[in-house]
Design a protein around this motif. Structure first.
Motif, PDB file in Angstrom:
ATOM      1  N   CYS B 223      -8.774 -18.269 -11.695  1.00  0.00           N
ATOM      2  CA  CYS B 223      -9.083 -19.677 -12.251  1.00  0.00           C
ATOM      3  C   CYS B 223     -10.363 -19.733 -12.910  1.00  0.00           C
ATOM      4  O   CYS B 223     -10.571 -20.282 -13.955  1.00  0.00           O
ATOM      5  CB  CYS B 223      -8.812 -20.558 -11.102  1.00  0.00           C
ATOM      6  N   ILE B 224     -11.436 -18.944 -12.100  1.00  0.00           N
ATOM      7  CA  ILE B 224     -12.685 -18.995 -13.040  1.00  0.00           C
ATOM      8  C   ILE B 224     -12.627 -18.191 -14.184  1.00  0.00           C
ATOM      9  O   ILE B 224     -13.209 -18.804 -15.039  1.00  0.00           O
ATOM     10  CB  ILE B 224     -13.841 -18.480 -11.833  1.00  0.00           C
ATOM     11  N   ARG B 225     -12.117 -17.148 -14.187  1.00  0.00           N
ATOM     12  CA  ARG B 225     -11.975 -16.290 -15.415  1.00  0.00           C
ATOM     13  C   ARG B 225     -11.610 -17.255 -16.410  1.00  0.00           C
ATOM     14  O   ARG B 225     -11.976 -17.378 -17.601  1.00  0.00           O
ATOM     15  CB  ARG B 225     -11.017 -15.405 -15.364  1.00  0.00           C
ATOM     16  N   GLY B 226     -10.360 -17.947 -16.245  1.00  0.00           N
ATOM     17  CA  GLY B 226      -9.534 -18.735 -17.218  1.00  0.00           C
ATOM     18  C   GLY B 226     -10.200 -19.866 -17.611  1.00  0.00           C
ATOM     19  O   GLY B 226     -10.333 -20.122 -18.667  1.00  0.00           O
ATOM     20  N   ARG B 227     -11.055 -20.550 -16.704  1.00  0.00           N
ATOM     21  CA  ARG B 227     -11.741 -21.844 -17.092  1.00  0.00           C
ATOM     22  C   ARG B 227     -13.042 -21.686 -17.742  1.00  0.00           C
ATOM     23  O   ARG B 227     -13.272 -22.329 -18.690  1.00  0.00           O
ATOM     24  CB  ARG B 227     -11.696 -22.614 -15.706  1.00  0.00           C
ATOM     25  N   TYR B 228     -13.663 -20.668 -17.473  1.00  0.00           N
ATOM     26  CA  TYR B 228     -15.049 -20.439 -17.750  1.00  0.00           C
ATOM     27  C   TYR B 228     -15.712 -19.408 -18.631  1.00  0.00           C
ATOM     28  O   TYR B 228     -16.545 -19.410 -19.362  1.00  0.00           O
ATOM     29  CB  TYR B 228     -15.839 -20.712 -16.620  1.00  0.00           C
ATOM     30  N   LEU B 229     -14.700 -18.264 -18.498  1.00  0.00           N
ATOM     31  CA  LEU B 229     -15.260 -17.173 -19.307  1.00  0.00           C
ATOM     32  C   LEU B 229     -15.532 -17.000 -20.689  1.00  0.00           C
ATOM     33  O   LEU B 229     -16.783 -16.662 -20.938  1.00  0.00           O
ATOM     34  CB  LEU B 229     -13.983 -16.043 -19.136  1.00  0.00           C
ATOM     35  N   ASP B 230     -14.639 -17.865 -21.346  1.00  0.00           N
ATOM     36  CA  ASP B 230     -14.982 -18.003 -22.724  1.00  0.00           C
ATOM     37  C   ASP B 230     -16.522 -18.600 -23.349  1.00  0.00           C
ATOM     38  O   ASP B 230     -16.923 -18.256 -24.281  1.00  0.00           O
ATOM     39  CB  ASP B 230     -13.956 -18.971 -23.603  1.00  0.00           C
ATOM     40  N   GLU B 231     -16.931 -19.590 -22.220  1.00  0.00           N
ATOM     41  CA  GLU B 231     -18.009 -20.074 -22.524  1.00  0.00           C
ATOM     42  C   GLU B 231     -19.167 -19.623 -22.191  1.00  0.00           C
ATOM     43  O   GLU B 231     -20.490 -19.797 -22.599  1.00  0.00           O
ATOM     44  CB  GLU B 231     -18.188 -21.526 -21.729  1.00  0.00           C
ATOM     45  N   LEU B 232     -19.234 -18.120 -21.624  1.00  0.00           N
ATOM     46  CA  LEU B 232     -20.177 -17.332 -21.191  1.00  0.00           C
ATOM     47  C   LEU B 232     -20.851 -16.449 -21.988  1.00  0.00           C
ATOM     48  O   LEU B 232     -21.748 -16.082 -21.863  1.00  0.00           O
ATOM     49  CB  LEU B 232     -19.846 -16.686 -19.842  1.00  0.00           C
ATOM     50  N   LYS B 233     -20.298 -16.436 -23.515  1.00  0.00           N
ATOM     51  CA  LYS B 233     -20.834 -15.510 -24.333  1.00  0.00           C
ATOM     52  C   LYS B 233     -22.232 -15.980 -24.634  1.00  0.00           C
ATOM     53  O   LYS B 233     -22.519 -17.121 -24.855  1.00  0.00           O
ATOM     54  CB  LYS B 233     -19.948 -15.563 -25.565  1.00  0.00           C
ATOM     55  N   GLY B 234     -23.199 -14.955 -24.989  1.00  0.00           N
ATOM     56  CA  GLY B 234     -24.401 -15.126 -25.187  1.00  0.00           C
ATOM     57  C   GLY B 234     -25.384 -15.351 -23.811  1.00  0.00           C
ATOM     58  O   GLY B 234     -26.491 -15.501 -24.133  1.00  0.00           O
ATOM     59  N   ILE B 235     -24.687 -15.277 -22.697  1.00  0.00           N
ATOM     60  CA  ILE B 235     -25.585 -15.484 -21.376  1.00  0.00           C
ATOM     61  C   ILE B 235     -25.802 -13.935 -21.000  1.00  0.00           C
ATOM     62  O   ILE B 235     -25.069 -13.245 -21.173  1.00  0.00           O
ATOM     63  CB  ILE B 235     -24.750 -16.096 -20.299  1.00  0.00           C
ATOM     64  N   ASP B 241     -17.968 -15.287  -8.256  1.00  0.00           N
ATOM     65  CA  ASP B 241     -17.595 -14.751  -6.889  1.00  0.00           C
ATOM     66  C   ASP B 241     -16.850 -16.006  -6.133  1.00  0.00           C
ATOM     67  O   ASP B 241     -17.042 -17.244  -6.504  1.00  0.00           O
ATOM     68  CB  ASP B 241     -18.781 -14.518  -6.162  1.00  0.00           C
ATOM     69  N   VAL B 242     -15.726 -15.664  -5.198  1.00  0.00           N
ATOM     70  CA  VAL B 242     -15.280 -16.654  -4.413  1.00  0.00           C
ATOM     71  C   VAL B 242     -15.453 -16.232  -2.955  1.00  0.00           C
ATOM     72  O   VAL B 242     -14.960 -14.862  -2.602  1.00  0.00           O
ATOM     73  CB  VAL B 242     -13.734 -16.969  -4.792  1.00  0.00           C
ATOM     74  N   TRP B 243     -15.929 -17.112  -2.130  1.00  0.00           N
ATOM     75  CA  TRP B 243     -16.046 -16.710  -0.863  1.00  0.00           C
ATOM     76  C   TRP B 243     -15.319 -17.767  -0.033  1.00  0.00           C
ATOM     77  O   TRP B 243     -15.217 -19.125  -0.199  1.00  0.00           O
ATOM     78  CB  TRP B 243     -17.401 -16.559  -0.349  1.00  0.00           C
ATOM     79  N   GLU B 244     -14.806 -17.178   1.333  1.00  0.00           N
ATOM     80  CA  GLU B 244     -13.840 -18.382   1.948  1.00  0.00           C
ATOM     81  C   GLU B 244     -14.705 -18.766   3.219  1.00  0.00           C
ATOM     82  O   GLU B 244     -15.685 -17.960   3.679  1.00  0.00           O
ATOM     83  CB  GLU B 244     -12.867 -17.553   2.559  1.00  0.00           C
ATOM     84  N   GLY B 245     -14.690 -19.987   3.561  1.00  0.00           N
ATOM     85  CA  GLY B 245     -15.472 -20.542   4.581  1.00  0.00           C
ATOM     86  C   GLY B 245     -15.623 -22.028   4.371  1.00  0.00           C
ATOM     87  O   GLY B 245     -15.005 -22.630   3.872  1.00  0.00           O
TER      88      GLY B 245
END
Lengths: 116, 299
Positions: B223-235, B241-245
């Protein structure tokens, strides 16, 4: 053209995956062990990696551990393709885990989803 | 990115840690800093008699008193003001949250900076584990990002180089993500995207197997990859990461692990009922516990 690194010690699987990916418009590189895979990954910075778990000398999870320490490589999506039953969670951050024999359409779908 | 900073202060110890960050930011980014202090609440209606929050005395508000309060603020922050390139000192009378929000609406700062709860000494034990009511109300309605420094430990600061963005995949989180990306690009910092998989309350007391948890983690990573990855170009550097708790604990732990200088989170969580949306309990707890400043994004 998107680059895929195939890491597997079984030459039949490597040949099959190479043909499959190249027929679908990807550029491929193959490594038979972790050492070769690390060299290729650093040199080519692939867009996706398919990784076998059991290989001579070092195993797949150790390869993952190594690339996750490198800034340029740590975010590359990994698809685990292994003959082990129940290997689903061997590499926690893999985008998918397929068991041999795998369905080629399912694999291609996962690859395409991750290389949009 | 930060050209106008509104530093809302009680001019007491509770705001000292926030002051350090606010003045440091103003200096680093050549920003104008507006030191904003609310003297107190009128005893009744439009009475001129006001209970001064700092001295706890009833005072009559006139120009002379306001000038004296401004003078006091200048003395209190004299050391910081020596280095400040551009600043204003403003005081107001009324309920602190309303006046802070009014000032923010009128002058559209890029960032509001606030400290932790002033609390009274005797209930400080309780106050330390919850955010103050002024902070809650400002966070809920702030028209711009709100940076909070609640603990002294959150203020030891040398600029921003590592940012943690906590997401719950809500629309509000998407807005916070846009801000985090802009910040990471403008300031050239590392961005760490994080989702905490809540395993405490969602499952009605049923224990999840580790395989179920790890499958959900994989799904969240997808979900993180699908939702945010495209916007990260240039960073220049990013990770996810996903942690449970328990979400707020995991975010604080993750930020510590990453040596984060800043946590960015959305104010509204997925909870829709008014009662719960007061200040999403996760961000509230993150603000209280974090070892670095926390930016809450309201919209």
């Amino acid at each position: 053209m998107k680059k895929i690194l195939i890491v597997d010690d079984d030459p039949n699987i490597v040949d099959y995956l190479t043909t499959l990916f190249e027929d679908n418009g990807f550029l491929t590189f193959a490594a038979r062990n972790v050492k070769e895979a690390m060299e290729l990954a650093r040199k080519e910075i692939p867009d996706l990696i398919t990784l076998d778990l059991e290989m001579p000398e070092e195993w797949g999870p150790r390869f993952y551990r190594k690339i996750s320490q490198e800034k340029n490589l740590k975010n590359i999506p990994i698809i685990v393709i292994s003959g082990f039953p129940g290997c689903t969670h061997a590499i926690g951050k893999a985008v998918a885990c397929l068991q041999k024999p795998f369905d080629r359409d399912e694999l291609l779908k996962i690859v395409k989803d991750n290389l949009k | 990115m930060f050209k106008k900073i509104l530093f809302a202060t009680s001019t007491t110890e509770a705001s000292d840690h926030a002051a350090r960050v606010a003045f440091n930011m103003a200096q680093s980014y050549d920003a104008n800093i507006c030191i904003f202090h609310v003297i107190g609440v009128p005893t009744r209606g439009f009475s001129q008699i006001v209970m001064d929050v700092k001295t706890k005395e009833k005072v009559e508000i006139d120009d002379e008193y306001i000038a004296w309060v401004k003078e006091e603020i200048m003395v209190y922050y004299s050391k910081q003001l020596e280095k400040a390139k551009s600043y204003d000192i403003k005081v107001a009378v009324g309920f602190p949250h309303r006046e802070i929000l009014r000032e923010a609406r009128n002058n559209s700062p890029d960032l509001i900076v606030m400290g932790g709860s002033t609390g009274d000494d005797e209930d400080s034990v309780y106050k330390k584990s919850m955010v103050g009511s002024t902070l809650q109300r400002v966070a809920k309605a702030a028209p711009c990002p709100l940076l909070v420094v609640n603990r002294p430990a959150a203020s030891f600061w040398g600029g921003i180089s590592k940012v943690v963005f906590g997401t719950d995949f809500s629309k509000a989180s998407d807005a916070a993500f846009k801000f985090a990306v802009k910040l990471a690009k403008d300031l050239g910092c590392e961005l760490n995207l994080f989702h905490a998989l809540d395993i405490s309350s969602l499952h009605m007391g049923r224990l999840l197997t580790q395989d179920e948890i790890e499958s959900q983690i994989r799904e969240s990573l997808r979900c993180i990859r699908g939702r945010y990855l495209d916007e990260l170009k240039g960073i220049k550097d990013y990770s996810f990461d996903v942690w449970e708790g328990l979400p707020y604990i995991e975010i604080v732990k993750y930020a510590r692990e990453k040596h984060a200088d800043l946590i960015v989170m959305a104010h509204h969580t997925q909870k829709s009922s008014n009662e719960d949306a007061r200040l999403g309990s996760n961000i509230e707890q993150v603000i209280v516990r974090a070892g670095c400043p926390v930016i809450s994004i309201n919209k």
